[in-house]
Design a protein around this motif. Structure first.
Motif, PDB file in Angstrom:
ATOM      1  N   TRP A 187       2.436   5.763   3.427  1.00 39.83           N
ATOM      2  CA  TRP A 187       3.703   6.374   3.250  1.00 39.83           C
ATOM      3  C   TRP A 187       4.731   6.068   4.370  1.00 39.83           C
ATOM      4  O   TRP A 187       5.884   6.012   4.216  1.00 39.83           O
ATOM      5  CB  TRP A 187       3.792   7.983   2.855  1.00 39.83           C
ATOM      6  CG  TRP A 187       3.623   8.115   1.366  1.00 39.83           C
ATOM      7  CD1 TRP A 187       2.470   8.336   0.637  1.00 39.83           C
ATOM      8  CD2 TRP A 187       4.300   8.192   0.456  1.00 39.83           C
ATOM      9  NE1 TRP A 187       2.552   8.380  -0.466  1.00 39.83           N
ATOM     10  CE2 TRP A 187       3.997   8.210  -0.997  1.00 39.83           C
ATOM     11  CE3 TRP A 187       5.950   7.806   0.567  1.00 39.83           C
ATOM     12  CZ2 TRP A 187       4.668   8.520  -1.967  1.00 39.83           C
ATOM     13  CZ3 TRP A 187       6.767   8.079  -0.588  1.00 39.83           C
ATOM     14  CH2 TRP A 187       6.116   8.320  -2.019  1.00 39.83           C
ATOM     15  N   ALA A 191       8.368   4.167   4.208  1.00 45.45           N
ATOM     16  CA  ALA A 191       9.586   4.599   4.680  1.00 45.45           C
ATOM     17  C   ALA A 191      10.157   3.626   5.510  1.00 45.45           C
ATOM     18  O   ALA A 191      11.335   3.416   5.630  1.00 45.45           O
ATOM     19  CB  ALA A 191       9.297   6.000   5.503  1.00 45.45           C
ATOM     20  N   LEU A 203      15.522   5.455   3.932  1.00 44.24           N
ATOM     21  CA  LEU A 203      14.594   6.356   4.663  1.00 44.24           C
ATOM     22  C   LEU A 203      14.472   7.728   4.021  1.00 44.24           C
ATOM     23  O   LEU A 203      13.218   8.035   3.590  1.00 44.24           O
ATOM     24  CB  LEU A 203      14.834   6.677   6.096  1.00 44.24           C
ATOM     25  CG  LEU A 203      13.960   7.450   7.118  1.00 44.24           C
ATOM     26  CD1 LEU A 203      12.462   7.281   7.121  1.00 44.24           C
ATOM     27  CD2 LEU A 203      14.518   7.734   8.360  1.00 44.24           C
ATOM     28  N   LEU A 204      15.558   8.204   3.665  1.00 42.22           N
ATOM     29  CA  LEU A 204      15.635   9.591   2.969  1.00 42.22           C
ATOM     30  C   LEU A 204      14.970   9.434   1.469  1.00 42.22           C
ATOM     31  O   LEU A 204      14.632  10.398   0.974  1.00 42.22           O
ATOM     32  CB  LEU A 204      17.142  10.007   2.899  1.00 42.22           C
ATOM     33  CG  LEU A 204      17.902  10.270   4.121  1.00 42.22           C
ATOM     34  CD1 LEU A 204      19.170  10.573   3.965  1.00 42.22           C
ATOM     35  CD2 LEU A 204      17.250  11.652   4.968  1.00 42.22           C
ATOM     36  N   LEU A 207      11.217   9.672   1.732  1.00 43.41           N
ATOM     37  CA  LEU A 207      10.851  11.289   2.289  1.00 43.41           C
ATOM     38  C   LEU A 207      11.192  12.152   0.924  1.00 43.41           C
ATOM     39  O   LEU A 207      10.206  12.884   0.626  1.00 43.41           O
ATOM     40  CB  LEU A 207      11.937  11.595   3.353  1.00 43.41           C
ATOM     41  CG  LEU A 207      11.499  10.986   4.661  1.00 43.41           C
ATOM     42  CD1 LEU A 207      12.576  11.530   5.791  1.00 43.41           C
ATOM     43  CD2 LEU A 207      10.187  11.098   5.165  1.00 43.41           C
ATOM     44  N   ALA A 211       8.064  14.015  -1.441  1.00 44.36           N
ATOM     45  CA  ALA A 211       8.259  15.562  -1.389  1.00 44.36           C
ATOM     46  C   ALA A 211       8.141  15.653  -3.150  1.00 44.36           C
ATOM     47  O   ALA A 211       7.463  16.840  -3.366  1.00 44.36           O
ATOM     48  CB  ALA A 211       9.565  16.035  -0.942  1.00 44.36           C
TER      49      ALA A 211
END
Length: 250
Positions: A187, A191, A203-204, A207, A211
């Motif tokens: 992961w 990223a 990148l967000l 993430l 999640a």
């Protein structure tokens, strides 16, 4: 070398419609390696989506039509395996609060109202977000890479410590087959790739996708007592939808 080749064959043969020779050995170690190789094994699917995007632009198709064709091609290229898992998982989560009853519903193979609704909504999200992505100059590249990165969800679902809901079934061999450090490294790599590809939104997106998959796993472990092969498929589809939505928001 032979063990790695078996893992590659297992990953490609399971996750795509590309014909490959069957692996000689399928055990937990092979399954774990296959899940770590999943983003690379999905390269034919990523190339398919990218090719449809480029061809659609050359033919003058609208971004929306191209996105629909790309998502349809992706479903065909994966034999709709993950969509089936999404449908069964949604049905299981809404069928009953009884664990055994939920697992029976998931195993039946029929699509109920919740399953159909989940598939339709997730596909709409993917198409809508992909439409926005394809309007960008490098949209074809971003789309293709995100398809591959979405398969990182499989390693997360198969991480040691995440229990299986049943001792049999398609996912039984894969449960707990990936070490936590290997999952984290995969992961982290995803990223970095997403950030290099799409900057901060990339990148967000990585993430956010991680999640969402974690939330799905927590919910299914609570409701079913663990994960199944259907949950693996659902995690891929939700990861892809999340990646596309967050990147498209930029």
């Amino acid at each position: 070398m032979g063990a790695l080749l078996d893992a590659w064959r297992l990953a490609v043969g399971t996750l795509t419609a590309v014909p490959v020779s069957p692996p000689r050995t399928v055990d937990a170690r092979t399954a774990g390696r296959a899940m770590l190789l999943a983003p690379l094994a999905a390269a034919p699917l990523g190339l398919l989506v990218a090719a449809v995007a480029v061809l659609g632009r050359e033919l003058g198709l609208t971004a929306l039509v191209t996105a629909v064709l790309a998502v349809a091609g992706l479903a065909a290229g994966s034999r709709a395996l993950h969509l089936d898992g999404l449908s069964d998982t949604a049905d299981g989560l809404t069928a009953s609060y009884d664990r055994r009853r939920s697992l029976e519903v998931m195993k039946s193979g029929t699509a109920g109202p919740a399953g159909v609704t989940a598939v339709v909504l997730v596909l709409l999200l993917q198409v809508a977000a992909l439409t926005s992505v394809l309007r960008e100059d490098r949209g074809w590249l971003v789309a293709g890479v995100l398809v591959c990165l979405s398969r990182c969800a499989l390693a997360l679902a198969c991480t040691r410590g995440v229990p299986g809901a049943r001792p049999d079934g398609l996912g039984a061999t894969y449960v707990g087959s990936v070490g936590p450090l290997a999952t984290a490294a995969l992961w982290l790599t995803a990223a970095v790739v997403a950030a290099l590809l799409a900057g901060v939104p990339g990148l967000l997106a990585a993430l956010a996708a991680a999640a969402v998959v974690v939330l799905l796993l927590r919910r299914t472990v609570t409701r079913f007592g663990g994960v199944t092969g259907d949950v693996f498929g659902a995690s891929v589809e939700l990861a892809l939808a999340t990646l596309l939505v967050v990147v498209s928001a930029s």
